[in-house]
Design an enzyme around this catalytic site. Structure first.
Site, PDB file in Angstrom:
ATOM      1  N   GLY A  14     -17.096  50.832 -51.118  1.00 51.62           N
ATOM      2  CA  GLY A  14     -16.197  49.748 -50.681  1.00 51.62           C
ATOM      3  C   GLY A  14     -16.009  48.739 -51.806  1.00 51.62           C
ATOM      4  N   ARG A  75     -14.347  57.132 -52.741  1.00 48.94           N
ATOM      5  CA  ARG A  75     -15.401  57.775 -51.950  1.00 48.94           C
ATOM      6  C   ARG A  75     -15.320  59.242 -52.352  1.00 48.94           C
ATOM      7  NH1 ARG A  75     -14.787  53.196 -48.147  1.00 48.94           N
ATOM      8  NH2 ARG A  75     -16.865  52.318 -48.282  1.00 48.94           N
ATOM      9  N   ASP A 106     -24.977  50.548 -50.730  1.00 47.81           N
ATOM     10  CA  ASP A 106     -26.143  51.428 -50.593  1.00 47.81           C
ATOM     11  C   ASP A 106     -25.818  52.913 -50.731  1.00 47.81           C
ATOM     12  OD1 ASP A 106     -24.884  51.413 -48.162  1.00 47.81           O
ATOM     13  OD2 ASP A 106     -26.635  50.794 -46.997  1.00 47.81           O
ATOM     14  N   THR A 129     -20.843  44.357 -52.626  1.00 51.95           N
ATOM     15  CA  THR A 129     -20.366  44.648 -51.268  1.00 51.95           C
ATOM     16  C   THR A 129     -20.230  43.319 -50.531  1.00 51.95           C
ATOM     17  OG1 THR A 129     -21.053  45.481 -49.098  1.00 51.95           O
ATOM     18  CG2 THR A 129     -22.788  45.217 -50.697  1.00 51.95           C
ATOM     19  N   ASP A 131     -20.716  42.765 -47.493  1.00 50.42           N
ATOM     20  CA  ASP A 131     -21.549  42.678 -46.284  1.00 50.42           C
ATOM     21  C   ASP A 131     -22.901  41.985 -46.478  1.00 50.42           C
ATOM     22  OD1 ASP A 131     -19.678  43.938 -44.702  1.00 50.42           O
ATOM     23  OD2 ASP A 131     -20.434  45.941 -45.182  1.00 50.42           O
ATOM     24  N   ASP A 133     -25.636  43.286 -47.237  1.00 49.34           N
ATOM     25  CA  ASP A 133     -26.610  44.051 -46.443  1.00 49.34           C
ATOM     26  C   ASP A 133     -27.561  44.873 -47.309  1.00 49.34           C
ATOM     27  OD1 ASP A 133     -24.750  45.807 -47.386  1.00 49.34           O
ATOM     28  OD2 ASP A 133     -24.438  46.857 -45.489  1.00 49.34           O
ATOM     29  N   MET A 173     -15.979  41.625 -40.515  1.00 52.56           N
ATOM     30  CA  MET A 173     -16.683  42.821 -40.984  1.00 52.56           C
ATOM     31  C   MET A 173     -18.195  42.676 -40.819  1.00 52.56           C
ATOM     32  SD  MET A 173     -14.552  44.398 -44.133  1.00 52.56           S
ATOM     33  CE  MET A 173     -12.993  45.242 -43.785  1.00 52.56           C
ATOM     34  N   ARG A 175     -20.717  46.118 -39.989  1.00 58.33           N
ATOM     35  CA  ARG A 175     -21.014  47.210 -39.058  1.00 58.33           C
ATOM     36  C   ARG A 175     -22.499  47.215 -38.676  1.00 58.33           C
ATOM     37  NH1 ARG A 175     -18.237  51.749 -41.827  1.00 58.33           N
ATOM     38  NH2 ARG A 175     -16.442  50.382 -41.827  1.00 58.33           N
ATOM     39  N   LYS A 217     -12.677  24.821 -20.795  1.00 59.81           N
ATOM     40  CA  LYS A 217     -12.668  24.066 -22.049  1.00 59.81           C
ATOM     41  C   LYS A 217     -11.344  24.354 -22.759  1.00 59.81           C
ATOM     42  CE  LYS A 217     -15.640  23.210 -26.026  1.00 59.81           C
ATOM     43  NZ  LYS A 217     -16.803  23.653 -26.778  1.00 59.81           N
ATOM     44  N   HIS A 256      -9.099  44.152 -43.417  1.00 57.41           N
ATOM     45  CA  HIS A 256      -9.238  44.243 -44.876  1.00 57.41           C
ATOM     46  C   HIS A 256      -8.866  42.987 -45.641  1.00 57.41           C
ATOM     47  CE1 HIS A 256      -9.978  48.404 -43.984  1.00 57.41           C
ATOM     48  NE2 HIS A 256     -10.487  48.487 -45.188  1.00 57.41           N
TER      49      HIS A 256
END
Ligand code: ADP
Length: 326
Positions: A14, A75, A106, A129, A131, A133, A173, A175, A217, A256
């Site tokens: 990514g 990829r 990763d 990345t 994320d 993560d 984003m 996951r 509200k 995206h």
């Protein structure tokens, strides 16, 4: 110190804003240390197809401020096989590369680890990345830019939400990790934040909506990470429509847009630091490690550890989110 003649650099998986800054830093660090940098197009695909080109300092001029990756990412299914990696290594031998810098997430690091294990090529991972993560670094390249993009988008959505009696579910984003959702939720004043690390059912969510007295509200923003386990934004919106007819429920999937845009100052500096650190690590004889930052310092983590787990969500930050949304 290891004597290096040629080092390759590629971006994989990514894409993330700041990857260009990392390529630039890698190339210029190579030149600084008397190493010839080699640019590899389209990640592992380019390695297998032998799409490599020697670079000089000017080859990476005027890319620092650009989002995406000018080397392109890919990829590559073929690289997942032993044969694919052997083909890539043949080209590496022909190009006389002594090391490889892999900027990616990763998945890309798993590929780098296997390439190194099977063929002995020193590989260094640079975490790129949005994320955040990856274990072994407080920040990944692109994360800060993505946070700012999301906050800007949510601020705009709030303008329209508060002009009507609207409840917005905003999917961001993430996951497997809720870092983007949690931080942007706090920064944009979200009424609730749903992340994958948290066990929450639709029923739990409805209860807390009811309890907090938000039915009625004037407007509400709920930030939901892609991997949230309560059923996703569309399920949630259906449930609220059925139970709180006074609300007009809307769903926005930011998608995206979160990957694009000019990298922030933070990401440019992080990418510059890590690109240089990657080349210095190779010079130092390191192999199979990722360079990252912990407590403002550059640190090295074995690739297998970096991909083995995620950083933990900060429990205090979760509490902060709860308190400030009262
Ligand atoms: P990211 O690096 O952002 O996590 P991917 O998971 O798509 O992105 O991985 C990028 C590329 O890394 C893949 O297309 C593939 O070429 C390589 N890769 C991913 N997982 C593996 C694996 N288990 N073995 C070998 N190569 C892999």
């Amino acid at each position: 110190m290891t004597q290096l003649k040629r080092v390759g650099v590629l971006t994989s998986g990514g894409d993330a804003p700041g990857m260009n800054a990392a390529i630039r830093a890698t190339v210029r660090a190579c030149i600084y240390y008397g190493i010839e940098p080699v640019l590899i197009k389209e990640g592992y695909k380019g390695l297998i197809e032998n799409r490599m080109k020697s670079a000089d300092a000017r080859s990476v001029a005027n890319i620092l401020n650009l989002g995406g990756t000018f080397l392109k990412s890919a990829r590559c299914q073929e690289f997942r096989s032993k044969e694919g990696r052997a083909k890539a290594f043949e080209n590496i031998v022909t190009a006389e590369l002594d090391g490889l810098v892999v900027i990616g997430g990763d998945g890309s690091f798993t590929g780098a680890m296997l390439l190194q294990e099977e063929h002995g090529l020193p590989c260094i991972g640079v975490p790129g990345t949005i994320d955040n993560d990856i274990y072994g670094t407080d920040y990944t390249i692109g994360y800060d830019t993505a946070l700012n993009t999301v906050v800007e988008a949510i601020d705009k959505i709030r303008d329209t939400a508060s002009s009507h009696n609207r409840l917005f579910f905003i999917e961001v984003m993430g996951r497997d990790a809720g870092f983007i959702a949690l931080n942007t939720g706090i920064a944009s004043g979200a009424e609730d934040i749903l992340i994958p690390e948290q066990e929450k059912t639709i029923e739990n969510f409805m209860e807390s909506l009811q309890k907090s007295g938000r039915g009625g509200k004037s407007s509400s923003i709920i930030v939901v990470a892609e991997g949230d386990r309560s059923g996703g934004v569309f399920e949630l919106s259906r449930a609220v429509e059925e139970n709180f007819p006074e609300y007009e429920v809307k769903v926005t999937v930011l998608g995206h847009i979160q990957r694009g845009g000019k990298p922030t100052c933070f990401d440019r500096v992080l990418a510059s630091r890590l690109g240089v650190a990657a080349v210095e690590a190779l010079k130092n004889g390191d192999s199979g490690i990722m360079v990252g930052v912990r407590d403002q310092q550059v640190v090295k983590t074995p690739l297998d550890r970096a991909i083995s787990k995620h950083n933990q969500i900060d429990n205090h930050l979760m509490k902060v989110a709860q308190i400030v949304s009262l």
